[in-house]
Motif scaffolding. Structure first.
Motif, PDB file in Angstrom:
ATOM      1  N   ASP A  83     -14.993   2.084   2.838  1.00  0.00           N
ATOM      2  CA  ASP A  83     -14.073   1.000   3.663  1.00  0.00           C
ATOM      3  C   ASP A  83     -12.654   1.282   2.318  1.00  0.00           C
ATOM      4  N   ARG A  84     -12.626   1.251   1.067  1.00  0.00           N
ATOM      5  CA  ARG A  84     -11.197   1.150   0.700  1.00  0.00           C
ATOM      6  C   ARG A  84     -10.687   2.046   0.343  1.00  0.00           C
ATOM      7  N   ALA A  85     -11.254   3.601   0.948  1.00  0.00           N
ATOM      8  CA  ALA A  85     -10.090   4.960   1.156  1.00  0.00           C
ATOM      9  C   ALA A  85     -10.099   3.977   2.821  1.00  0.00           C
ATOM     10  N   VAL A  86     -10.368   4.137   3.632  1.00  0.00           N
ATOM     11  CA  VAL A  86      -9.538   3.873   4.455  1.00  0.00           C
ATOM     12  C   VAL A  86      -8.290   2.578   4.318  1.00  0.00           C
ATOM     13  N   LYS A  87      -9.005   1.350   3.483  1.00  0.00           N
ATOM     14  CA  LYS A  87      -7.847   0.397   3.475  1.00  0.00           C
ATOM     15  C   LYS A  87      -6.289   1.522   2.768  1.00  0.00           C
ATOM     16  N   ARG A  88      -6.603   2.121   1.512  1.00  0.00           N
ATOM     17  CA  ARG A  88      -5.852   2.768   1.202  1.00  0.00           C
ATOM     18  C   ARG A  88      -4.541   3.661   1.516  1.00  0.00           C
ATOM     19  N   LEU A  89      -6.041   4.453   2.514  1.00  0.00           N
ATOM     20  CA  LEU A  89      -4.720   5.952   3.245  1.00  0.00           C
ATOM     21  C   LEU A  89      -4.269   4.879   4.401  1.00  0.00           C
ATOM     22  N   SER A  90      -4.469   3.398   5.341  1.00  0.00           N
ATOM     23  CA  SER A  90      -3.784   3.198   6.330  1.00  0.00           C
ATOM     24  C   SER A  90      -2.621   2.437   5.603  1.00  0.00           C
ATOM     25  N   ALA A  91      -2.404   2.440   3.965  1.00  0.00           N
ATOM     26  CA  ALA A  91      -1.316   2.128   4.105  1.00  0.00           C
ATOM     27  C   ALA A  91       0.066   3.334   4.087  1.00  0.00           C
TER      28      ALA A  91
END
Ligand SMILES: [Fe+2]
Length: 331
Positions: A83-91
């Protein structure tokens, strides 16, 4: 250690699935299932190698050209990290999540990538003790006998990209990768934050005057981990007996990472590398900046023309990674 803990899956796009399945079976990867259109190998650590025809393995819109690994799926230890990785990548890029929970995206070079939860298994080696002059670690005991290699891990992937420094910075900023070493004019080695391997990925400058380097984003090789130098060479001999092409460089040891290497031409694209005895790093490592030739090798069996002469012993810390010395008053 936390965050990306290694390579969970690599997906090859190939010309002939049958030939590549035979190749990787001989190479020593454990085959789980195969058909005319797909093969699945599963390593002891739990990672997967998937072989598909190129047009099936390609992701629409990818920047990578040619055969080889079309997609790298990185592992994270649990859903929290995913979840943390997806949040960062989505930016910074578009991320889509499939029905199985794998996040898919393109990296800065247009290489199709993914992240999913990876219950990475610890694997074990028991390398034979080494005798040396005046040092006896094996008495009345011979070294292991083997018939072929049995790689247990996917250690790293290598891509040819136009600007390795930019590729590295993207993985640093968005996936928390750590800098291991810089090979001057050649490329950058980086480690996924949840591993101790010297590097999980290396970006080689795409316009170097080497065969297969044409300035485009291309797959270069994948490294599969074996126990020791004997297993590397037994694997190489077995591949030769099975009719596969020999290594051009032969057996060698890189100076960067101290890793033993044997690159074998691979019908799935690029090379398949047997690797062992690499340096391991944690966050205490201070990255080095290496003269390219000096860093390339301590030795190799078949000296190549571009590295025939001894390279200058030039190594320094990467600028900005060590505290600057203060000017002392009066000096
Ligand atoms: Fe390698």
């Amino acid at each position: 250690m936390s965050g990306i803990n290694g390579i969970e899956t690599i997906v090859y796009g190939v010309e002939d699935v049958g030939i590549c399945t035979r190749y990787f079976t001989d190479f020593g990867l454990p085959l789980i299932e195969s058909s005319e259109s797909e093969a699945l190998f599963e390593m002891e650590e739990g990672s997967s190698v998937i072989i598909r025809p190129l047009d099936v393995a390609r992701t629409e819109g990818q920047g990578l050209v040619g055969y080889g690994v079309q997609k790298v799926i990185w592992g994270v230890p649990n859903q929290k990290h995913l979840d943390r990785a997806v949040k960062r990548l989505s930016a910074v890029t578009e991320v889509s999540i499939d029905a199985e929970g794998t996040a898919h995206f393109f990296d800065c070079d247009g290489i199709a990538s993914g992240i999913r939860v990876f219950a990475k298994q610890r694997v074990f080696g028991a390398p034979d003790p080494v005798n040396s002059l005046g040092t006896i670690n094996r008495l009345n005991q011979h070294r292991k006998w083997r018939l072929k290699a049995n790689p247990k891990t996917i250690q790293h992937v290598v891509y040819q990209t136009p600007d390795p420094q930019a590729s590295w910075e993207w993985y640093r900023d968005n996936l928390d990768f750590r800098l291991s070493d810089v090979q001057e004019g050649f490329g950058v080695f980086a480690r996924a934050p949840g591993t101790l391997d010297h590097h999980s990925i290396y970006w080689l400058r795409a316009d170097l005057p080497f065969p297969g380097c044409d300035g485009q984003v291309r797959f270069n090789h994948a490294n599969f981990g074996v126990e020791d130098i004997d297993e590397v060479m037994v694997g190489g001999n077995y591949m030769e007996r099975r009719g596969w092409k020999k290594s051009i460089w032969g057996l060698g040891r890189h100076r960067i990472a101290s890793a033993v290497f044997l690159y074998l031409p691979c019908p799935a694209g690029g090379d398949a590398e047997y690797g062992c005895d690499s340096d391991m790093h944690d966050d205490s490592w201070v990255p080095r900046h290496w003269n390219a030739g000096f860093g390339t090798m301590s030795f190799m069996h078949n000296l190549q023309p571009w590295i025939f002469d001894e390279s200058p012993w030039e190594v320094r810390y990467v600028e900005g990674t060590t505290p600057k010395r203060k000017e002392r008053a009066g000096h």
